[in-house]
Design a protein around this motif. Structure first.
Motif, PDB file in Angstrom:
ATOM      1  N   ALA A  45       0.847  -1.191   0.000  1.00 30.72           N
ATOM      2  CA  ALA A  45       0.000   0.000   0.000  1.00 30.72           C
ATOM      3  C   ALA A  45       0.873   1.228   0.000  1.00 30.72           C
ATOM      4  CB  ALA A  45      -0.910  -0.025   1.235  1.00 30.72           C
ATOM      5  N   GLU A  98      -4.057  -0.067   5.567  1.00 31.05           N
ATOM      6  CA  GLU A  98      -4.441  -1.293   4.894  1.00 31.05           C
ATOM      7  C   GLU A  98      -3.358  -2.370   4.989  1.00 31.05           C
ATOM      8  OE1 GLU A  98      -5.532  -0.437   0.952  1.00 31.05           O
ATOM      9  OE2 GLU A  98      -7.280   0.802   1.491  1.00 31.05           O
ATOM     10  N   ALA A  99      -2.099  -1.938   5.207  1.00 32.82           N
ATOM     11  CA  ALA A  99      -0.993  -2.914   5.321  1.00 32.82           C
ATOM     12  C   ALA A  99       0.103  -2.305   6.170  1.00 32.82           C
ATOM     13  CB  ALA A  99      -0.457  -3.298   3.949  1.00 32.82           C
ATOM     14  N   PRO A 128      -0.959  -7.464   4.912  1.00 33.83           N
ATOM     15  CA  PRO A 128      -2.300  -6.835   4.908  1.00 33.83           C
ATOM     16  C   PRO A 128      -2.888  -6.837   6.329  1.00 33.83           C
ATOM     17  CG  PRO A 128      -2.088  -8.431   3.147  1.00 33.83           C
ATOM     18  CD  PRO A 128      -0.893  -8.637   4.030  1.00 33.83           C
ATOM     19  N   THR A 129      -3.689  -5.816   6.644  1.00 35.23           N
ATOM     20  CA  THR A 129      -4.273  -5.678   7.995  1.00 35.23           C
ATOM     21  C   THR A 129      -5.788  -5.888   7.994  1.00 35.23           C
ATOM     22  OG1 THR A 129      -4.552  -3.295   7.691  1.00 35.23           O
ATOM     23  CG2 THR A 129      -2.473  -4.043   8.660  1.00 35.23           C
ATOM     24  N   ALA A 130      -6.323  -6.467   6.927  1.00 31.50           N
ATOM     25  CA  ALA A 130      -7.781  -6.607   6.853  1.00 31.50           C
ATOM     26  C   ALA A 130      -8.324  -7.400   8.034  1.00 31.50           C
ATOM     27  CB  ALA A 130      -8.172  -7.275   5.530  1.00 31.50           C
TER      28      ALA A 130
END
Length: 369
Positions: free
Chosen positions: A6, A38-39, A61-63
């Protein structure tokens, strides 16, 4: 290396790589919130012992983390809202518990102020201090009510008991009159008879006032339009005999009020009797009735007599009060006071003012039924 970096994580990659090449791992990560980042970038040094030969960079990724944070924040907010709602409900319940006896006391005080001596505070809830205050208030109200009742009973009993011997005295004076020789004695006899009859009128007025103040009769629905027509017709001969002109505008139909029995007729009798006594011959008295702005009923009696000074107007409704120039006019000085008390007990009022260019205006205001 890394995949799907990102913009924020790409910007952080050089710094993370520099730290890893100096032998330091990534020990600080940005705070994960539902809206980002987001990451994140993770960097680890690669080498043997103290020697660093390279670095590994990972764009993670941090979703999943953001979903976990969102879930926890939702639970926390829901719990906080539930706690606030529970606290508000408890506070509202406590407030009602505390304010119910206060509002009950306020209604009771308002009732006493309005003249309802039966008003009492009936709420049994609230803290001990307010319950004791309610008991003390009811005790005080009971004492005041009993004291006023005793005073009124005394006035009524005294007036009633004095009427019989006074009536006997008047009868004896009338029987003696033929045997009194003409001259000073006859004049004194006439004055004595007049004073006895005046005292009888005074006792009748006191008795009527005591009955009105006792509030023994309940309020009833009545036709004010009819009362105005009947009383003005009944008083017309008395006005003609006194050389006065009585004019009555046709009252508005459908004027009704909830008041003491025949309150409008009794008050109008007092006002017209007052006009016959104090308006000089050749004067004019006008009676009208209509709807007030607040929906109640207004009965107006206006004359073109001499009136009274403005500073004396508030005194006209007091008991035994008469203007200095009318001290010798026959009467007890209780007529307007009784009319005012009837109006007050009926939930209305009697207003006295000056007429233009001269004279007096009295308005009776009664609440609608």
């Amino acid at each position: 290396g890394g995949v799907g970096a990102a913009p924020d994580s790409a910007a952080a990659a050089p710094e993370a790589r520099r730290r890893a090449l100096t032998g330091r791992s990534t020990d600080r990560l940005p705070t994960i919130r539902p809206w980002g980042p987001e990451a994140v970038v993770l960097a680890e040094p690669v080498g043997r012992d103290e020697r660093v030969s390279g670095a590994v960079l990972m764009h993670v990724p941090t979703a999943a983390a953001r979903r976990d944070v969102t879930l926890r924040w939702t639970l926390i907010c829901g719990a906080a809202l539930a706690a606030f709602a529970a606290a508000a409900l408890v506070a509202a319940g406590i407030s009602r518990w505390l304010m119910r006896p206060v509002l009950d006391l306020d209604r009771a005080v308002e009732g006493l102020t309005a003249g309802s001596l039966q008003a009492r505070a009936g709420s049994e809830t609230g803290p001990p201090e307010l319950r004791r205050l309610r008991q003390h208030f009811n005790t005080m109200a009971e004492a005041v009510s009993e004291s006023l009742a005793r005073q009124r009973d005394f006035v009524a009993d005294a007036s009633h008991q004095l009427r019989n011997p006074l009536a006997t005295l008047v009868l004896q004076l009338e029987n003696v009159e033929p045997h009194v020789a003409p001259g000073p004695g006859r004049a004194e006899h006439v004055r004595a008879l007049d004073e006895a009859e005046r005292l009888a009128e005074l006792l009748d007025g006191l008795l009527a006032l005591a009955r009105v103040e006792s509030g023994a009769a309940g309020l009833r629905d009545q036709d004010v339009s009819r009362a105005v027509r009947e009383r003005t017709t009944a008083w017309a001969p008395a006005f003609r005999g006194a050389g006065l002109e009585l004019t009555a505008a046709e009252p508005q139909e459908g004027l009704r009020a909830r008041a003491l029995p025949d309150a409008a007729g009794r008050i109008l009798d007092a006002l017209l009797d007052n006009a016959v006594k104090f308006v000089p011959a050749g004067g004019r008295v006008e009676v009208s009735a209509g709807r007030a702005d607040d929906g109640g009923t207004v009965v107006r009696v206006a004359d073109d007599g001499p009136g009274v000074p403005e500073e004396q107007l508030p005194l006209l409704l007091r008991r035994f009060t008469r203007s200095p120039e009318h001290q010798n006019v026959r009467g007890s000085g209780l007529g307007l006071a009784i009319a005012d008390e009837i109006a007050r007990v009926s939930g209305g009022r009697l207003d006295v003012g000056g007429n233009t260019p001269h004279g007096l205006v009295v308005e009776l205001r009664l609440p609608s039924s």
